[in-house]
Scaffold this active site. Structure first.
Site, mmCIF file in Angstrom:
data_model
loop_
_atom_site.group_PDB
_atom_site.id
_atom_site.type_symbol
_atom_site.label_atom_id
_atom_site.label_comp_id
_atom_site.label_asym_id
_atom_site.label_seq_id
_atom_site.Cartn_x
_atom_site.Cartn_y
_atom_site.Cartn_z
ATOM 1 N N LYS A 1 29.689 -51.081 -42.200
ATOM 2 C CA LYS A 1 30.691 -51.821 -41.434
ATOM 3 C C LYS A 1 32.040 -51.096 -41.418
ATOM 4 O O LYS A 1 32.281 -50.183 -42.236
ATOM 5 C CB LYS A 1 30.824 -53.219 -42.030
ATOM 6 N N TYR B 1 24.667 -60.563 -33.866
ATOM 7 C CA TYR B 1 25.074 -61.740 -34.650
ATOM 8 C C TYR B 1 24.825 -63.055 -33.896
ATOM 9 O O TYR B 1 25.501 -64.049 -34.169
ATOM 10 C CB TYR B 1 26.544 -61.614 -35.052
HETATM 11 P P1 IDP Z 1 24.489 -61.388 -44.574
HETATM 12 O O1 IDP Z 1 25.338 -60.298 -43.972
HETATM 13 O O2 IDP Z 1 24.437 -61.256 -46.073
HETATM 14 O O3 IDP Z 1 23.128 -61.491 -43.955
HETATM 15 P P2 IDP Z 1 25.211 -63.777 -43.097
HETATM 16 O O4 IDP Z 1 25.280 -65.150 -43.631
HETATM 17 O O5 IDP Z 1 24.119 -63.432 -42.148
HETATM 18 O O6 IDP Z 1 25.248 -62.775 -44.333
HETATM 19 O O7 IDP Z 1 26.616 -63.504 -42.383
HETATM 20 C C1 IDP Z 1 26.798 -62.356 -41.588
HETATM 21 C C2 IDP Z 1 28.141 -61.751 -41.900
HETATM 22 O O8 IDP Z 1 29.145 -62.659 -41.464
HETATM 23 C C3 IDP Z 1 28.433 -61.557 -43.396
HETATM 24 O O9 IDP Z 1 27.923 -60.340 -43.897
HETATM 25 C C4 IDP Z 1 29.939 -61.560 -43.404
HETATM 26 O O10 IDP Z 1 30.463 -60.296 -42.981
HETATM 27 C C5 IDP Z 1 30.258 -62.589 -42.335
HETATM 28 N N1 IDP Z 1 30.469 -63.920 -42.893
HETATM 29 C C6 IDP Z 1 29.546 -64.817 -43.300
HETATM 30 N N2 IDP Z 1 30.101 -65.949 -43.757
HETATM 31 C C7 IDP Z 1 31.433 -65.762 -43.637
HETATM 32 C C8 IDP Z 1 32.566 -66.569 -43.943
HETATM 33 O O11 IDP Z 1 32.455 -67.691 -44.425
HETATM 34 N N3 IDP Z 1 33.790 -66.021 -43.663
HETATM 35 C C9 IDP Z 1 33.953 -64.773 -43.125
HETATM 36 N N4 IDP Z 1 32.912 -63.994 -42.822
HETATM 37 C C10 IDP Z 1 31.677 -64.467 -43.077
#
Ligand code: IDP
Ligand code: MG
Length: 150
Positions: free
Chosen positions: A9, A49
């Site tokens: 990223k 996403y």
């Molecule tokens: P992951 O990347 O571990 O699969 P996901 O829940 O799929 O996690 O979320 C995708 C990405 O979105 C995360 O890696 C993070 O960068 C961002 N993200 C998830 N939840 C939050 C939040 O509550 N605040 C800010 N960014 C978040």
């Protein structure tokens, strides 16, 4: 063997950690079979996403992922999806285990350095998004027999 999609990223790129992230996955034994550096736009990021559309962090997530160039990579190996996620660590860096990338280099969930596919279906979908028209390279690595038992 399984394949998984990794994104280095923008924060990892900006902080000079891109190849540290890739190195850790490679050192684990996972084999790179496709790599590209690109500037993600809104179109490709929103495809990637799609599951997060409507969530409160969605706009910030798209802004983040499009804010600088990234590296997309495909790694192959035994249980590649789970193994890579394990090396990445929990989504929230302060909940990630010591020794994981997100723990060792991160503090905030919105700056967690790296993406790894969550499951095999996602991996196939995401590889299709980031490597459309670029087939991964099927190659025999000299060390494969020392990493993969089968
Ligand atoms: P992951 O990347 O571990 O699969 P996901 O829940 O799929 O996690 O979320 C995708 C990405 O979105 C995360 O890696 C993070 O960068 C961002 N993200 C998830 N939840 C939050 C939040 O509550 N605040 C800010 N960014 C978040
Ligand atoms: Mg996810």
């Amino acid at each position: 063997m399984e394949r998984t999609l990794i994104l280095v990223k923008p924060d990892a790129m900006q902080r000079g950690l891109a190849f540290e992230v890739l190195r850790r996955l490679e050192a684990r034994g996972l084999k790179p079979v496709a790599v590209r550096m690109l500037q993600a736009d809104e179109a490709i990021s929103s495809k990637h996403y799609a599951e997060h559309v409507g969530k409160p962090f969605y706009a910030g997530l798209i802004e983040y992922i499009t804010s600088a160039p990234i590296i997309a990579a495909v790694f192959e190996g035994t249980d590649a999806v789970a193994a890579a996620r394990q090396t990445l660590g929990a989504t929230r860096p302060t909940e990630a285990a010591p020794g994981t990338i997100r723990h060792d280099f991160g503090l905030e969930i919105g700056r967690n350095l790296v993406h790894g596919s969550a499951n095999l279906d996602d991996a196939a979908r995401e590889i299709g998004i980031w490597f459309e028209g670029q087939a991964p390279i099927d190659w025999k690595r000299a060390t494969d027999a020392w990493v993969f038992e089968g």
